[in-house]
Design a protein around this motif. Structure first.
Motif, short mmCIF file in Angstrom:
data_model
loop_
_atom_site.label_atom_id
_atom_site.label_comp_id
_atom_site.label_asym_id
_atom_site.label_seq_id
_atom_site.Cartn_x
_atom_site.Cartn_y
_atom_site.Cartn_z
N UNK A 115 0.82 -1.21 0.00
CA UNK A 115 0.00 0.00 0.00
C UNK A 115 0.85 1.27 0.00
N UNK A 116 2.03 1.20 0.59
CA UNK A 116 2.95 2.34 0.49
C UNK A 116 3.33 2.57 -0.97
N UNK A 117 3.54 1.48 -1.71
CA UNK A 117 3.82 1.58 -3.15
C UNK A 117 2.61 2.15 -3.89
N UNK A 118 1.41 1.75 -3.49
CA UNK A 118 0.20 2.26 -4.13
C UNK A 118 0.04 3.76 -3.90
N UNK A 134 4.88 -1.60 -9.63
CA UNK A 134 4.70 -3.01 -9.91
C UNK A 134 3.50 -3.69 -9.29
N UNK A 135 3.69 -4.97 -9.07
CA UNK A 135 2.63 -5.85 -8.59
C UNK A 135 2.08 -5.43 -7.23
N UNK A 136 2.95 -5.03 -6.32
CA UNK A 136 2.52 -4.72 -4.96
C UNK A 136 1.46 -3.64 -4.91
N UNK A 137 1.66 -2.57 -5.66
CA UNK A 137 0.68 -1.48 -5.67
C UNK A 137 -0.65 -1.96 -6.21
N UNK A 138 -0.61 -2.74 -7.27
CA UNK A 138 -1.84 -3.27 -7.85
C UNK A 138 -2.54 -4.23 -6.91
N UNK A 139 -1.75 -5.02 -6.18
CA UNK A 139 -2.33 -5.96 -5.22
C UNK A 139 -3.06 -5.20 -4.11
N UNK A 140 -2.43 -4.16 -3.58
CA UNK A 140 -3.06 -3.34 -2.54
C UNK A 140 -4.35 -2.72 -3.07
N UNK A 141 -4.28 -2.15 -4.26
CA UNK A 141 -5.47 -1.51 -4.84
C UNK A 141 -6.61 -2.52 -5.00
N UNK A 142 -6.27 -3.73 -5.43
CA UNK A 142 -7.29 -4.76 -5.60
C UNK A 142 -7.89 -5.22 -4.28
N UNK A 143 -7.04 -5.40 -3.28
CA UNK A 143 -7.52 -5.83 -1.96
C UNK A 143 -8.44 -4.77 -1.34
N UNK A 144 -7.99 -3.51 -1.36
CA UNK A 144 -8.77 -2.43 -0.75
C UNK A 144 -10.09 -2.24 -1.50
N UNK A 145 -10.04 -2.20 -2.82
CA UNK A 145 -11.28 -1.99 -3.58
C UNK A 145 -12.24 -3.17 -3.38
N UNK A 167 -7.35 3.57 -0.01
CA UNK A 167 -5.97 3.10 0.08
C UNK A 167 -5.18 3.94 1.07
N UNK A 168 -5.37 5.23 1.05
CA UNK A 168 -4.67 6.12 1.99
C UNK A 168 -5.13 5.86 3.43
#
Length: 122
Positions: free
Chosen positions: A30-33, A46-57, A89-90
């Motif tokens: 999420x820090x990357x996001x 990369x993947x980490x930001x997208x993973x956080x965005x997907x989990x939160x959404x 996300x924030x």
């Protein structure tokens, strides 16, 4: 009966996938996001930001879809018309940074708790 079924489905969804992913990984992702949302380091999110965005959404959408049927202890009272995913996300990222002692918990549980903390039902 419908409320119990919804509560069981919601609880099951929150628990799915938590065995491998915890808040330590989620915080990094999420820090990357947040960096991506801010336009910083956009080439390396990369993947980490997208993973956080997907989990939160996903958790945000679940809370919205089941909001009327959830028992009070599971609700997060996000004001209408809702919040943007970026804001979610924030909120999650700040919660994780402020509650390091809970990082051993699963992603969905932490995301849910962060939204409940930010938007408690009165």
């Amino acid at each position: 009966m419908r409320k119990w079924t919804t509560a069981l489905a919601f609880t099951g969804a929150l628990m799915t996938g938590n065995a491998m992913a915890d808040g330590n990984q989620l915080l990094t992702q999420c820090l990357a996001a947040v960096r991506a949302l801010d336009g910083i380091d956009t080439n390396n999110v990369g993947f980490g930001a997208g993973y956080c965005m997907g989990q939160v959404s996903g958790v945000m959408d679940m809370l919205n879809a089941f909001s009327e049927d959830l028992p009070t202890q599971f609700k997060a009272c996000i004001p209408p018309p809702g919040i943007q995913y970026g804001q979610g996300i924030r909120i999650v990222t700040q919660y994780l940074k402020d509650h390091l002692k809970f990082l051993h918990l699963g992603n969905a549980v932490l995301i849910h708790k962060s939204l409940q903390t930010a938007y408690p039902c009165k």
